[in-house]
Write a protein that holds these residues in place. Structure first.
Motif, PDB file in Angstrom:
ATOM      1  N   GLN A  18       0.829  -1.201   0.000  1.00 24.38           N
ATOM      2  CA  GLN A  18       0.000   0.000   0.000  1.00 24.38           C
ATOM      3  C   GLN A  18       0.867   1.256   0.000  1.00 24.38           C
ATOM      4  OE1 GLN A  18      -3.302   0.169  -0.407  1.00 24.38           O
ATOM      5  NE2 GLN A  18      -3.110   2.385  -0.458  1.00 24.38           N
ATOM      6  N   VAL A  19       1.910   1.256   0.841  1.00 22.81           N
ATOM      7  CA  VAL A  19       2.823   2.406   0.884  1.00 22.81           C
ATOM      8  C   VAL A  19       3.519   2.578  -0.465  1.00 22.81           C
ATOM      9  CG1 VAL A  19       4.958   3.302   1.924  1.00 22.81           C
ATOM     10  CG2 VAL A  19       3.171   2.348   3.387  1.00 22.81           C
ATOM     11  N   LEU A  20       4.000   1.491  -1.051  1.00 27.03           N
ATOM     12  CA  LEU A  20       4.654   1.575  -2.356  1.00 27.03           C
ATOM     13  C   LEU A  20       3.698   2.112  -3.410  1.00 27.03           C
ATOM     14  CD1 LEU A  20       6.691  -1.762  -2.406  1.00 27.03           C
ATOM     15  CD2 LEU A  20       7.586   0.560  -2.142  1.00 27.03           C
ATOM     16  N   HIS A  21       2.463   1.645  -3.384  1.00 27.70           N
ATOM     17  CA  HIS A  21       1.458   2.107  -4.347  1.00 27.70           C
ATOM     18  C   HIS A  21       1.210   3.609  -4.186  1.00 27.70           C
ATOM     19  CE1 HIS A  21      -1.836   1.855  -7.133  1.00 27.70           C
ATOM     20  NE2 HIS A  21      -2.641   2.395  -6.254  1.00 27.70           N
ATOM     21  N   GLU A  22       1.095   4.070  -2.948  1.00 23.52           N
ATOM     22  CA  GLU A  22       0.834   5.491  -2.690  1.00 23.52           C
ATOM     23  C   GLU A  22       2.030   6.371  -3.012  1.00 23.52           C
ATOM     24  OE1 GLU A  22      -0.299   5.611   1.408  1.00 23.52           O
ATOM     25  OE2 GLU A  22      -2.239   4.622   1.020  1.00 23.52           O
ATOM     26  N   GLU A  23       3.226   5.890  -2.702  1.00 25.31           N
ATOM     27  CA  GLU A  23       4.423   6.725  -2.846  1.00 25.31           C
ATOM     28  C   GLU A  23       5.025   6.729  -4.245  1.00 25.31           C
ATOM     29  OE1 GLU A  23       5.542   8.849  -0.570  1.00 25.31           O
ATOM     30  OE2 GLU A  23       3.920   8.229   0.767  1.00 25.31           O
ATOM     31  N   ILE A  24       5.113   5.575  -4.880  1.00 27.91           N
ATOM     32  CA  ILE A  24       5.766   5.532  -6.198  1.00 27.91           C
ATOM     33  C   ILE A  24       4.866   4.994  -7.291  1.00 27.91           C
ATOM     34  CG2 ILE A  24       8.079   5.350  -5.226  1.00 27.91           C
ATOM     35  CD1 ILE A  24       8.066   2.370  -5.937  1.00 27.91           C
ATOM     36  N   ALA A  49      12.799   8.398  -4.378  1.00 28.38           N
ATOM     37  CA  ALA A  49      13.405   7.334  -3.573  1.00 28.38           C
ATOM     38  C   ALA A  49      13.683   7.821  -2.160  1.00 28.38           C
ATOM     39  CB  ALA A  49      14.691   6.858  -4.235  1.00 28.38           C
ATOM     40  N   GLN A  50      14.182   9.018  -2.040  1.00 28.49           N
ATOM     41  CA  GLN A  50      14.464   9.584  -0.722  1.00 28.49           C
ATOM     42  C   GLN A  50      13.178   9.686   0.096  1.00 28.49           C
ATOM     43  OE1 GLN A  50      16.436  13.382  -0.820  1.00 28.49           O
ATOM     44  NE2 GLN A  50      16.319  13.645   1.391  1.00 28.49           N
ATOM     45  N   HIS A  51      12.131  10.204  -0.519  1.00 29.46           N
ATOM     46  CA  HIS A  51      10.849  10.340   0.174  1.00 29.46           C
ATOM     47  C   HIS A  51      10.287   8.968   0.557  1.00 29.46           C
ATOM     48  CE1 HIS A  51       7.135  12.156   1.438  1.00 29.46           C
ATOM     49  NE2 HIS A  51       6.469  11.309   0.669  1.00 29.46           N
ATOM     50  N   LEU A  52      10.391   7.994  -0.343  1.00 27.55           N
ATOM     51  CA  LEU A  52       9.902   6.650  -0.054  1.00 27.55           C
ATOM     52  C   LEU A  52      10.612   6.065   1.160  1.00 27.55           C
ATOM     53  CD1 LEU A  52       8.350   4.012  -0.623  1.00 27.55           C
ATOM     54  CD2 LEU A  52      10.238   3.386  -2.164  1.00 27.55           C
ATOM     55  N   MET A  53      11.916   6.140   1.206  1.00 24.69           N
ATOM     56  CA  MET A  53      12.664   5.554   2.314  1.00 24.69           C
ATOM     57  C   MET A  53      12.361   6.279   3.627  1.00 24.69           C
ATOM     58  SD  MET A  53      13.923   2.949   0.912  1.00 24.69           S
ATOM     59  CE  MET A  53      14.958   2.289   2.204  1.00 24.69           C
ATOM     60  N   GLU A  54      12.172   7.589   3.576  1.00 27.03           N
ATOM     61  CA  GLU A  54      11.778   8.325   4.779  1.00 27.03           C
ATOM     62  C   GLU A  54      10.397   7.883   5.259  1.00 27.03           C
ATOM     63  OE1 GLU A  54      12.085  12.406   3.566  1.00 27.03           O
ATOM     64  OE2 GLU A  54      14.276  12.409   3.708  1.00 27.03           O
ATOM     65  N   THR A  55       9.484   7.671   4.316  1.00 28.69           N
ATOM     66  CA  THR A  55       8.140   7.209   4.662  1.00 28.69           C
ATOM     67  C   THR A  55       8.188   5.827   5.290  1.00 28.69           C
ATOM     68  OG1 THR A  55       7.149   8.524   2.894  1.00 28.69           O
ATOM     69  CG2 THR A  55       5.838   6.688   3.742  1.00 28.69           C
TER      70      THR A  55
END
Length: 116
Positions: A18-24, A49-55
């Motif tokens: 779900q997070v991957l779907h929302e972020e990227i 990528a930076q935002h995804l890893m922070e999330t």
């Protein structure tokens, strides 16, 4: 998004997807598995990528002390300082959904274990 039939049926993996779907965004036309790399197969790089890893760090309480962004992702923008830090690491190691899942389950990023 199409999920591979061999994905574990766990709450953690569903949250991660779900997070991957929302972020990227996950592709509608491609089957996603634990071997899908977010940097190569899904073309996630730079500030995304930076935002995804922070999330992921915040959402799952993931400890990223051993994580090296330049190992997996191209730096954001055209900042020469960032390019210099990434020098010698042009060939990126695939960062897979399975690696993210295992890191979340462990609670921390261990590069050697995750890449093995």
């Amino acid at each position: 998004m199409k999920l591979a039939s061999d994905l574990p049926d766990s709450h953690t993996l569903r949250e991660l997807m779900q997070v991957l779907h929302e972020e990227i965004g996950l592709p509608e036309h491609k089957t996603v598995s634990l071997k899908t790399s977010i940097n190569i197969d899904l073309a996630c790089n730079g500030s995304d990528a930076q935002h995804l890893m922070e999330t992921l760090e915040q959402h799952f309480g993931l400890e990223l002390a051993d994580y090296d962004a330049y190992r997996y992702f191209q730096p954001a923008g055209n900042d020469p300082h960032l390019k210099r830090n990434a020098k010698g690491r042009e060939r990126k190691v695939p960062l897979t959904i399975g690696m993210l899942y295992e890191a979340i389950r462990a609670g921390y990023w261990d590069t050697q274990t995750l890449e093995a």
